[in-house]
Design a protein around this motif. Structure first.
Motif, short mmCIF file in Angstrom:
data_model
loop_
_atom_site.label_atom_id
_atom_site.label_comp_id
_atom_site.label_asym_id
_atom_site.label_seq_id
_atom_site.Cartn_x
_atom_site.Cartn_y
_atom_site.Cartn_z
N MET A 113 0.95 -1.14 0.03
CA MET A 113 0.05 0.17 -0.14
C MET A 113 0.75 1.23 -0.08
O MET A 113 1.94 1.26 0.84
CB MET A 113 -0.98 0.05 1.35
CG MET A 113 -2.13 1.04 1.15
SD MET A 113 -3.04 1.14 2.62
CE MET A 113 -3.95 -0.22 2.07
N HIS A 116 -0.28 7.46 1.97
CA HIS A 116 -1.33 7.72 2.17
C HIS A 116 -1.73 8.15 3.45
O HIS A 116 -1.11 7.80 4.42
CB HIS A 116 -2.53 6.90 1.57
CG HIS A 116 -2.67 5.78 2.36
ND1 HIS A 116 -1.98 4.74 2.66
CD2 HIS A 116 -3.70 5.63 3.57
CE1 HIS A 116 -2.39 3.97 3.35
NE2 HIS A 116 -3.38 4.51 4.13
N ASP A 118 -5.42 8.36 6.12
CA ASP A 118 -6.57 8.18 6.11
C ASP A 118 -7.53 9.52 6.53
O ASP A 118 -7.88 9.58 7.79
CB ASP A 118 -6.86 6.97 7.23
CG ASP A 118 -6.12 5.71 6.42
OD1 ASP A 118 -6.24 5.59 5.44
OD2 ASP A 118 -5.51 5.13 7.57
N MET A 165 -3.93 4.52 15.44
CA MET A 165 -3.63 5.81 15.00
C MET A 165 -4.77 6.94 15.54
O MET A 165 -5.87 6.60 15.22
CB MET A 165 -3.75 5.83 13.37
CG MET A 165 -2.62 4.99 12.83
SD MET A 165 -2.55 4.86 10.90
CE MET A 165 -3.83 4.01 10.49
N HIS A 175 1.25 7.46 5.95
CA HIS A 175 1.75 5.66 6.12
C HIS A 175 1.72 4.78 4.95
O HIS A 175 0.68 5.16 4.05
CB HIS A 175 1.11 5.30 7.41
CG HIS A 175 -0.32 5.34 7.23
ND1 HIS A 175 -1.25 6.31 7.59
CD2 HIS A 175 -1.10 4.30 6.63
CE1 HIS A 175 -2.52 5.79 7.38
NE2 HIS A 175 -2.56 4.76 6.78
N ARG A 193 -12.87 1.25 11.39
CA ARG A 193 -13.03 2.73 11.34
C ARG A 193 -14.61 3.09 11.57
O ARG A 193 -15.40 2.46 11.60
CB ARG A 193 -13.03 3.33 9.84
CG ARG A 193 -11.82 2.98 9.22
CD ARG A 193 -11.63 2.57 7.87
NE ARG A 193 -10.27 2.06 7.21
CZ ARG A 193 -9.42 3.11 6.63
NH1 ARG A 193 -9.88 4.17 6.22
NH2 ARG A 193 -8.15 2.65 6.19
FE LIG Z 1 -4.15 3.85 5.90
#
Ligand SMILES: [Fe+2]
Ligand SMILES: O=C(O)CCC(=O)C(=O)O
Length: 197
Positions: A113, A116, A118, A165, A175, A193
């Motif tokens: 990944m 980016h 979030d 986080m 991250h 989330r």
């Molecule tokens: Fe993320």
């Protein structure tokens, strides 16, 4: 509910946001986590070119909940029993609410990944994101967006551990999960989330 938080959790980043790490948070197995998941193979468009995401994803949570990121629109599929159990445990331990989980499945070392944050609007300004990992250890890296004097932070995330986080972390840090050329097995990551409607 009994707390599963080990006493010795660590605050790894405390400036411009908070990053916490709890080793051995869960003793679930990768195989059990994968039961009943509904996989997607999404694509992203960058510079006019469309690429499949370099990992598989699933989106579970309160049925029908909608979330959009990087131009991908996802409608949540009902919690599986094990995801629901983990959600309730995390809510009790972290004293917060989660209505969905993004599942990322890294089949081998080439799945990854990119950097980016979030920081989607629907997560609210300072979201708490609880990230649980199972399977192969992978390297989680964080880089400050503005302060170049801050070194890139690298954390090997091990089987069963929890990363939290929170605070202003998403404003100040990006991250990623780095690629590796090593021959390694699969890893599944669950980011719990709370999507605001
Ligand atoms: Fe993320
Ligand atoms: O796989 C991981 O540990 C990170 C996942 C992540 O950053 C995300 O889902 O936004």
């Amino acid at each position: 509910m009994k707390s599963f938080l080990p006493s010795g959790f660590e605050d790894l980043i405390v400036e411009d946001g908070i990053l916490q790490y709890f080793e051995h948070y869960s003793d679930e197995t990768l195989e059990h986590i994968l039961e009943g998941l509904v996989w997607r193979q999404d694509s992203i468009t960058m510079y006019g070119k469309t690429h499949p995401l370099p990992r598989q994803t699933a989106w579970h949570g309160e049925k029908g909940l909608v979330h959009s990121y990087s131009g991908i629109r996802m409608v949540a599929i009902e919690w599986t029993p094990v995801l629901l159990k983990l959600k309730l445990q995390l809510e009790a331990d972290l004293n917060t609410k989660f209505n969905s989980v993004l599942v990322n499945y890294y089949r081998d070392g080439s799945d990854h990944m990119s950097y980016h944050s979030d920081d989607e609007k629907e997560l609210g300004p300072n979201p708490i994101i609880a990230s649980l990992s199972f399977g192969e250890t992978r390297s989680f890296q964080l880089k400050h967006k503005f302060d170049l004097s801050k070194k890139t932070f690298t954390l090997p995330i091990t089987d069963g551990s929890l990363v939290v986080m929170k605070g202003e972390l998403q404003h100040f840090w990006v991250h990623k999960i780095a690629k590796t050329a090593k021959k390694i097995g699969p890893r599944v990551n669950l980011t719990f989330r709370n999507i605001l409607s």
